[in-house]
Design a protein around this motif. Structure first.
Motif, PDB file in Angstrom:
ATOM      1  N   TRP A  35     -19.312  42.685   6.322  1.00 39.87           N
ATOM      2  CA  TRP A  35     -19.171  43.263   4.991  1.00 39.87           C
ATOM      3  C   TRP A  35     -20.482  43.620   4.294  1.00 39.87           C
ATOM      4  CZ3 TRP A  35     -15.586  45.770   2.561  1.00 39.87           C
ATOM      5  CH2 TRP A  35     -15.738  46.013   1.197  1.00 39.87           C
ATOM      6  N   ASP A  70     -14.748  41.997   8.562  1.00 42.55           N
ATOM      7  CA  ASP A  70     -14.262  41.889   7.184  1.00 42.55           C
ATOM      8  C   ASP A  70     -13.286  43.038   6.915  1.00 42.55           C
ATOM      9  OD1 ASP A  70     -14.492  41.659   4.084  1.00 42.55           O
ATOM     10  OD2 ASP A  70     -15.695  39.978   4.801  1.00 42.55           O
ATOM     11  N   ASP A  71     -13.113  43.379   5.655  1.00 43.44           N
ATOM     12  CA  ASP A  71     -12.144  44.385   5.239  1.00 43.44           C
ATOM     13  C   ASP A  71     -12.391  45.718   5.964  1.00 43.44           C
ATOM     14  OD1 ASP A  71     -10.032  45.278   3.763  1.00 43.44           O
ATOM     15  OD2 ASP A  71     -10.960  44.949   1.803  1.00 43.44           O
ATOM     16  N   TYR A 112     -10.392  39.329   8.798  1.00 39.69           N
ATOM     17  CA  TYR A 112     -10.228  39.223   7.338  1.00 39.69           C
ATOM     18  C   TYR A 112      -8.830  39.686   6.952  1.00 39.69           C
ATOM     19  CZ  TYR A 112     -10.542  41.276   2.591  1.00 39.69           C
ATOM     20  OH  TYR A 112     -10.320  41.644   1.289  1.00 39.69           O
ATOM     21  N   CYS A 120      -8.880  43.913  -0.831  1.00 41.18           N
ATOM     22  CA  CYS A 120      -9.708  44.449  -1.926  1.00 41.18           C
ATOM     23  C   CYS A 120     -10.019  45.925  -1.696  1.00 41.18           C
ATOM     24  CB  CYS A 120     -10.991  43.635  -2.069  1.00 41.18           C
ATOM     25  SG  CYS A 120     -10.681  41.918  -2.498  1.00 41.18           S
ATOM     26  N   ALA A 121     -10.058  46.369  -0.436  1.00 39.97           N
ATOM     27  CA  ALA A 121     -10.338  47.781  -0.163  1.00 39.97           C
ATOM     28  C   ALA A 121      -9.050  48.580   0.027  1.00 39.97           C
ATOM     29  CB  ALA A 121     -11.242  47.905   1.064  1.00 39.97           C
ATOM     30  N   LYS A 146     -10.854  34.870   7.387  1.00 41.66           N
ATOM     31  CA  LYS A 146     -11.331  34.913   5.990  1.00 41.66           C
ATOM     32  C   LYS A 146     -10.196  35.499   5.161  1.00 41.66           C
ATOM     33  CE  LYS A 146     -14.607  37.294   2.985  1.00 41.66           C
ATOM     34  NZ  LYS A 146     -15.873  38.053   2.897  1.00 41.66           N
ATOM     35  N   ASP A 148      -8.806  36.576   1.454  1.00 41.36           N
ATOM     36  CA  ASP A 148      -9.325  37.007   0.150  1.00 41.36           C
ATOM     37  C   ASP A 148      -8.276  36.873  -0.964  1.00 41.36           C
ATOM     38  OD1 ASP A 148     -11.243  38.085  -1.530  1.00 41.36           O
ATOM     39  OD2 ASP A 148     -11.663  39.811  -0.254  1.00 41.36           O
ATOM     40  N   CYS A 180     -11.317  32.664   0.434  1.00 40.35           N
ATOM     41  CA  CYS A 180     -12.254  33.517  -0.306  1.00 40.35           C
ATOM     42  C   CYS A 180     -11.634  33.838  -1.648  1.00 40.35           C
ATOM     43  CB  CYS A 180     -12.531  34.787   0.505  1.00 40.35           C
ATOM     44  SG  CYS A 180     -13.571  35.970  -0.351  1.00 40.35           S
ATOM     45  N   TRP A 182     -13.225  33.075  -4.651  1.00 41.46           N
ATOM     46  CA  TRP A 182     -14.337  33.300  -5.591  1.00 41.46           C
ATOM     47  C   TRP A 182     -14.532  32.175  -6.615  1.00 41.46           C
ATOM     48  CZ3 TRP A 182     -10.790  37.810  -6.945  1.00 41.46           C
ATOM     49  CH2 TRP A 182     -10.643  38.662  -5.848  1.00 41.46           C
ATOM     50  N   ARG A 199     -14.992  29.918  -0.872  1.00 40.50           N
ATOM     51  CA  ARG A 199     -16.035  30.568  -1.657  1.00 40.50           C
ATOM     52  C   ARG A 199     -16.073  29.941  -3.041  1.00 40.50           C
ATOM     53  NH1 ARG A 199     -16.913  36.069  -0.675  1.00 40.50           N
ATOM     54  NH2 ARG A 199     -17.397  36.215  -2.894  1.00 40.50           N
ATOM     55  N   ASP A 203     -18.953  37.813  -5.555  1.00 40.46           N
ATOM     56  CA  ASP A 203     -19.722  38.321  -4.409  1.00 40.46           C
ATOM     57  C   ASP A 203     -21.234  38.261  -4.600  1.00 40.46           C
ATOM     58  OD1 ASP A 203     -17.236  38.846  -3.507  1.00 40.46           O
ATOM     59  OD2 ASP A 203     -17.526  40.988  -3.188  1.00 40.46           O
ATOM     60  N   MET A 246     -21.661  35.008   2.219  1.00 46.84           N
ATOM     61  CA  MET A 246     -22.367  35.493   3.410  1.00 46.84           C
ATOM     62  C   MET A 246     -23.799  35.842   3.032  1.00 46.84           C
ATOM     63  SD  MET A 246     -19.097  37.789   4.376  1.00 46.84           S
ATOM     64  CE  MET A 246     -19.291  38.701   2.893  1.00 46.84           C
TER      65      MET A 246
END
Ligand code: GLA
Length: 401
Positions: A35, A70-71, A112, A120-121, A146, A148, A180, A182, A199, A203, A246
């Motif tokens: 990512w 990741d994403d 992910y 998220c994307a 991972k 999110d 993850c 946050w 996490r 980010d 990360m």
């Protein structure tokens, strides 16, 4: 009676599954994630090249293990049966083939996804598909997930992560579960038996002490992240780690800042997940990332997260108890000019109240090893003197003689 028996049976079934895989991430996970450098611009050839480079640069020998996508690895839609599929353009051979490639190099494979309806994307999230997705990961030989927290309106965080934990357990393949979330719902309060790491902040971004706002959320520089969560150290330990995100080593900060970043992630017993383009990494970056003496502090079997010992004149001193009554100590110069330090051991009471560990400087002599210069320094009988550059670090290991 039948009903009661059925109830007892159902409760015991759910108890069997209601745990994460044990014995994983006994020390903080180490690896690489796509990512920070590539965002969603990832593909099969890139990941294979990174994997080859990972081996060639000696990172596997240094202890790194996971290659995590990741994403952006998925197709925009699930297939007709609701299964997740890899983006056929970016990953024409599919995820199982990529896992095989990575496993054949003696490494492990991570993916992910997200607890919400979309990642998220904007790719398909796992909400409502948790068991089905967990089965796909097991079929593809995934070793690390991972998970999110985007697009999770009205979801209860603890419940959502428990659902995925149970789904992974039922799929039967031991998978490290990297939460993850946050830090929004304080996972350190509830995730010890749910995931292997969580996490603790929003980010990370590749700067030393900045905050970049994006409306409802911010990205955080390395120094901001370190000082944001120093009070939750007691929850970290083997199998359950505070994840400081990360790493940005090699992504544009100075070499000194990269060293401090790496030293502190090691002190904090955070997962060490590289986030740079290994194909283009400088010698200095690889020297920092593969410093085995520093990695050994991160991987210490006690798994105790460092405490901030002092913060005077913009010099921070952090302290981490290690096995065999040893210690790691890190001095960071936060000033914008070099400083000389003169640390007289006899003047301090050095210990960690949380677990009753003490450095007995009256009755013992300790040797001192500089972990970035790979040099033995004088013992604790004399004061420690050094010059530390701007945002640079002196990281030492202290062993009883
Ligand atoms: C969130 C996570 C990041 C990354 C992106 C992917 O922002 O915190 O680490 O996984 O999503 O979209």
């Amino acid at each position: 009676m039948k009903r009661i028996l059925f109830l007892i049976f159902s409760i015991s079934i759910s108890c069997v599954n209601a745990q994460k895989f044990q014995g994983l991430a006994e020390t903080p996970p180490m690896g690489w994630n796509s990512w920070n450098t590539f965002a969603t611009n990832i593909n099969e050839q890139l990941v294979k090249d990174i994997t080859d480079k990972f081996i060639e640069l000696g990172l596997k020998d240094a202890g790194y293990e996971y290659i995590v996508l990741d994403d952006g690895w998925m197709a925009r839609e699930r297939d007709a049966n609701g299964n997740l599929i890899a983006d056929p353009k970016k990953f024409p051979s599919g995820m199982k083939a990529l896992a095989d490639y990575i496993h054949n190099k003696g490494l492990k494979f991570g993916l992910y996804n997200c607890a919400g309806s979309k990642t998220c994307a904007g790719y398909p999230g796992s909400r409502g598909y948790e068991y089905q997705d967990a089965r796909s990961y097991a079929l593809w030989d995934v070793d690390y997930l991972k998970y999110d927290w985007c697009n999770t309106e009205k979801l209860n965080a603890e419940g959502a992560y428990m659902t995925m934990r149970d789904a992974l357990k039922q799929a039967g393949r031991p998978i490290v579960f990297s939460i993850c979330e946050w830090g929004d719902n304080e996972p350190w309060q509830w995730a010890t038996n749910v995931g292997h790491s969580w996490r603790v902040t929003g980010d990370i971004i590749n700067c030393w002490d900045c905050e970049i706002g994006h409306g409802s959320w911010s990205s955080w520089g390395v120094w901001k992240i370190i000082n944001m969560r120093k009070d939750i150290r007691k929850v970290a330990g083997p199998g359950h780690w505070n994840d400081f995100d990360m790493m940005e080593v090699g992504n544009g900060m100075t070499n000194a800042e990269d060293r401090s970043h790496f030293a502190m992630w090691s002190m904090l017993a955070s997962p060490l997940i590289m986030g740079n383009d290994l194909r283009k990494a400088s010698k200095e970056t690889i020297k920092t990332l593969s410093n085995k003496e520093v990695i050994a502090i991160n991987q210490d079997k006690l798994g105790i997260q460092a405490l901030r010992f002092s913060n005077e004149n913009n010099i921070e001193i952090w302290l981490k108890p290690l096995k065999n009554d040893s210690w790691a100590m890190t001095f960071i110069n936060m000033n914008n000019e070099p400083v000389n330090i003169d640390f007289d051991w006899q003047k301090y009471h050095i210990g960690d109240d949380l677990n009753g560990r003490m450095m007995d400087l009256k009755n013992n002599i300790y040797s001192i090893r500089d972990l970035f210069n790979h040099q033995d320094l004088r013992s604790t009988l004399e004061s420690l003197q050094a010059t530390i550059g701007v945002h640079d670090v002196l990281m030492i290991k202290i062993d009883k003689i």
